[in-house]
Every structure is written in structure tokens, then in C-alpha cells.
Design a protein around this motif. Structure first.
Motif, short mmCIF file in Angstrom:
data_model
loop_
_atom_site.label_atom_id
_atom_site.label_comp_id
_atom_site.label_asym_id
_atom_site.label_seq_id
_atom_site.Cartn_x
_atom_site.Cartn_y
_atom_site.Cartn_z
N ASP A 177 0.81 -1.21 0.00
CA ASP A 177 0.00 0.00 0.00
C ASP A 177 0.84 1.27 0.00
N SER A 178 2.15 1.13 -0.14
CA SER A 178 3.05 2.28 -0.18
C SER A 178 4.21 1.95 -1.12
N PRO A 179 5.04 2.93 -1.48
CA PRO A 179 6.10 2.69 -2.46
C PRO A 179 7.00 1.51 -2.12
N VAL A 180 7.46 0.82 -3.17
CA VAL A 180 8.30 -0.37 -3.03
C VAL A 180 9.64 -0.11 -3.71
N HIS A 181 10.71 -0.51 -3.05
CA HIS A 181 12.07 -0.32 -3.56
C HIS A 181 12.73 -1.70 -3.68
N VAL A 182 13.10 -2.07 -4.90
CA VAL A 182 13.79 -3.34 -5.13
C VAL A 182 15.29 -3.06 -5.13
N VAL A 183 16.03 -3.77 -4.28
CA VAL A 183 17.44 -3.49 -4.07
C VAL A 183 18.27 -4.75 -4.29
N GLN A 184 19.36 -4.62 -5.05
CA GLN A 184 20.35 -5.68 -5.20
C GLN A 184 21.73 -5.10 -4.92
N VAL A 185 22.59 -5.91 -4.32
CA VAL A 185 23.92 -5.46 -3.88
C VAL A 185 24.97 -6.41 -4.42
N GLY A 186 26.10 -5.84 -4.87
CA GLY A 186 27.20 -6.70 -5.30
C GLY A 186 28.29 -5.92 -6.01
N ASP A 187 29.36 -6.62 -6.35
CA ASP A 187 30.41 -5.96 -7.11
C ASP A 187 30.06 -6.03 -8.59
N ASP A 188 30.62 -5.12 -9.38
CA ASP A 188 30.24 -4.98 -10.78
C ASP A 188 30.55 -6.24 -11.60
N SER A 189 31.65 -6.91 -11.29
CA SER A 189 32.02 -8.08 -12.09
C SER A 189 30.99 -9.20 -11.93
N TYR A 190 30.56 -9.42 -10.69
CA TYR A 190 29.56 -10.46 -10.46
C TYR A 190 28.20 -10.05 -11.02
N ALA A 191 27.90 -8.76 -10.93
CA ALA A 191 26.64 -8.27 -11.50
C ALA A 191 26.61 -8.50 -13.00
N ASN A 192 27.75 -8.34 -13.67
CA ASN A 192 27.82 -8.59 -15.11
C ASN A 192 27.55 -10.07 -15.42
N LEU A 193 28.06 -10.95 -14.58
CA LEU A 193 27.81 -12.38 -14.76
C LEU A 193 26.32 -12.70 -14.56
N MET A 194 25.68 -11.95 -13.68
CA MET A 194 24.27 -12.17 -13.38
C MET A 194 23.37 -11.21 -14.17
N TYR A 195 23.83 -10.77 -15.32
CA TYR A 195 23.12 -9.75 -16.11
C TYR A 195 21.68 -10.16 -16.41
N ASN A 196 21.46 -11.40 -16.83
CA ASN A 196 20.11 -11.84 -17.17
C ASN A 196 19.19 -11.84 -15.95
N HIS A 197 19.77 -12.12 -14.78
CA HIS A 197 18.98 -12.07 -13.56
C HIS A 197 18.52 -10.63 -13.28
N THR A 198 19.47 -9.71 -13.29
CA THR A 198 19.14 -8.32 -12.95
C THR A 198 18.24 -7.69 -14.00
N LEU A 199 18.43 -8.06 -15.27
CA LEU A 199 17.56 -7.52 -16.32
C LEU A 199 16.11 -7.92 -16.08
N ARG A 200 15.91 -9.18 -15.76
CA ARG A 200 14.56 -9.68 -15.50
C ARG A 200 13.95 -8.98 -14.28
N ASN A 201 14.75 -8.75 -13.26
CA ASN A 201 14.25 -8.07 -12.06
C ASN A 201 13.90 -6.61 -12.35
N LYS A 202 14.67 -5.98 -13.20
CA LYS A 202 14.36 -4.60 -13.60
C LYS A 202 13.05 -4.56 -14.38
N GLN A 203 12.84 -5.54 -15.26
CA GLN A 203 11.59 -5.61 -16.03
C GLN A 203 10.39 -5.77 -15.12
N TRP A 204 10.55 -6.62 -14.11
CA TRP A 204 9.46 -6.83 -13.15
C TRP A 204 9.19 -5.56 -12.35
N ALA A 205 10.26 -4.91 -11.87
CA ALA A 205 10.10 -3.67 -11.09
C ALA A 205 9.39 -2.60 -11.92
N LYS A 206 9.75 -2.49 -13.19
CA LYS A 206 9.11 -1.50 -14.07
C LYS A 206 7.64 -1.84 -14.27
#
Length: 286
Positions: A40-69
Motif C-alpha cells: 500500500d506504499s512505495p516499493v524499492h527493489v534493491v540488489q547489492v554486489g560488485d560490478d564483475s559479479y553483477a555482469n555475470l548475473m546480467y540476465n537475472h538483474t535484467l529480468r528483475n528490472k523488467q518486473w520492477a518496471k
């Protein structure tokens, strides 16, 4: 010092549409798309990590961004400072994870919600509102509003998906979790889960927990110790106060859902996929 005053966990109730046979309900509020939502109030989706690992998990984060949008949630990736990672006196990465979850929760407006996802967690449902459909609103033990939610399997927590509302109680819980993680500095395996379980045992016992499970070296037996202690404190389902734990069969995610057979997690139907190998899925929709 930890806070054990149960009154700090009591928050005003809200009007809900509910079933008399279930504590899974939805907030009585509709968005512009006409879909009934849990939050019933604003929602913030947060992920934490170093850039190299985030690049490896690109498909994961892309999908999460699509869902958040799709859900009109704010998405934020917190990149760990390289100096923080490589310095000689660095804390372990798991401590950095808890540190930044705590900091992110403190940065949002009181009453807002924060959904933390590990980098190897991917929104897996084709329907954007799949999470809304499974979340409980009331704690199983004390019929208090849920403000901190995660997977509670047969014997442990899993902190790959954590759902929190910014309240005094959850802020205190995050402070205690971070301080206990600093004390433990457990950097291997699910070390951040061990520190959270230790804090939970403190809360559930009203400060009487002796720390005996923390001294168990083997991870499996430490988890079993946690389960047995929670049962001894009267919390067989591990949900207590405003901490609401979903079972494996609820379908939040399937990590750490090894047994028993009566609490099976269906990976195909779970809302989140918790695995380093990504799923190849089209964008979710309402």
C-alpha cells in the motif's frame, strides 16, 4: 543491546480483503491499472554486489528490472566500492551485504517497503503480481502485521529474498543483524543467515538465548539447533511477532528446501528462481 519489547512490533492494522481460511490477503487498494496490490506504499527493489559479479548475473538483474518496471517499483543496484572489497582490513562480502541492506532500508521513507534480492535471484513468474498473491499479511503466531518476510524452510532462513517494511521494529532488527554479523564475520557459506538466526533466537527467547547454536561448527547441525531452539521457545513455524516466514510450499523461492517431503517447493511455479544459471524468459506482464 537487543530490543525485546514486543510493543515495538505492533503497527496499526489496515482494511484488507481476506479469507477466513488463510492469512494470505491483499491490501484494499488499486493502482491505475485496476489491479489489486499487496503493498500500500512505495516499493524499492534493491540488489547489492560488485560490478564483475553483477555482469555475470546480467540476465537475472535484467529480468528483475523488467518486473520492477511492470509493478512501478523503484529498482536500485548498489555497487560495492572496490576499495571496500580489496582493502587489507576488509570485512567479508556477507557483512557488506548486510551493511548495505541496513543502509538501504534506512534511506527510504518510513512505511515504504524494500525487497532485497541476491544477485543470483531472478523474478521467474510470467505474471508481475505473482508475489502479491502469496504474501501473508498477518504473523502466524501473534496475528500481528507482517513487516519482515523471508523463506523459512524446515530448518533455516534463506536471505536471498527479504521483504521489509521500514518501521522502528525492522530498523532495530537490521541494526541487530548487522552488529551480530560484525561480531561473527562468518564469510563462508550462508554466514549472514547464521547471524540473523542468532538474533532471531535472542528475540524469540526474550533475551534468554545462551548462544549455544552459534558455537556449532557444522552448518547443517547449526541449522537443526536453530529449529529445535525455536520450537522450544514455542515457535514451531518460526514466524513470530512481525517476522513472517514463508514455507517452501508457499512458492516464494526454493533455496534450502531439501526436506521434508510434506513441504515440497515447486521450482517451476515459485515466484523467484534462486540459481546462478538464469532462466530464459520473456518480460513479465500484468
Amino acid at each position: 543491546n537487543l530490543s525485546y519489547n514486543l510493543s515495538t512490533w505492533l503497527q496499526p492494522g489496515r482494511i484488507r480483503h481476506s479469507s477466513p481460511h488463510s492469512n494470505r490477503t491483499k491490501w484494499s487498494s488499486k493502482h491505475n491499472d485496476g489491479v489489486l496490490r499487496y503493498f500500500d506504499s512505495p516499493v524499492h527493489v534493491v540488489q547489492v554486489g560488485d560490478d564483475s559479479y553483477a555482469n555475470l548475473m546480467y540476465n537475472h538483474t535484467l529480468r528483475n528490472k523488467q518486473w520492477a518496471k511492470c509493478m512501478d517499483y523503484e529498482y536500485k543496484f548498489i555497487s560495492l566500492d572496490k576499495e571496500e572489497i580489496v582493502s587489507d582490513d576488509k570485512p567479508c562480502v556477507l557483512t557488506l551485504k548486510v551493511k548495505h541492506i541496513r543502509r538501504a532500508l534506512r534511506s527510504i521513507t518510513k512505511g515504504d517497503w524494500m525487497l532485497f534480492l541476491d544477485l543470483d535471484v531472478q523474478f521467474a513468474s510470467t505474471t508481475c503480481t505473482a508475489l502479491d498473491a502469496i504474501l501473508p499479511t498477518m504473523s502466524l503466531n501473534k496475528s500481528q502485521p507482517c513487516e519482515f518476510m523471508a523463506l523459512g524452510s524446515y530448518h533455516t532462513f534463506n536471505t536471498g529474498v527479504v521483504i521489509m517494511r521500514s518501521t522502528n521494529a525492522t530498523l532495530q532488527l537490521m541494526d541487530d543483524w548487522y552488529n551480530r554479523q560484525l561480531e561473527f564475520q562468518t564469510c563462508k557459506g550462508p554466514g549472514d543467515q547464521y547471524s540473523l538466526q542468532s538474533v532471531v533466537l535472542d528475540y524469540a527467547s526474550n533475551g534468554k538465548y545462551s548462544g549455544s547454536c552459534d558455537e556449532v561448527a557444522d552448518g547443517h547441525h547449526r541449522n537443526i539447533c536453530f529449529r529445535n531452539k525455536m520450537i522450544s521457545y514455542g515457535y514451531r513455524k518460526k514466524s513470530f511477532q512481525n517476522v513472517c516466514l514463508l514455507s517452501c510450499s508457499d512458492g516464494l523461492q526454493c533455496k534450502d528446501c531439501h526436506y521434508p517431503a510434506k513441504d515440497i517447493c515447486n521450482e517451476i511455479e515459485a515466484v523467484f528462481w534462486h540459481n546462478k544459471v538464469p532462466l530464459n524468459l520473456p518480460p513479465p506482464h500484468l
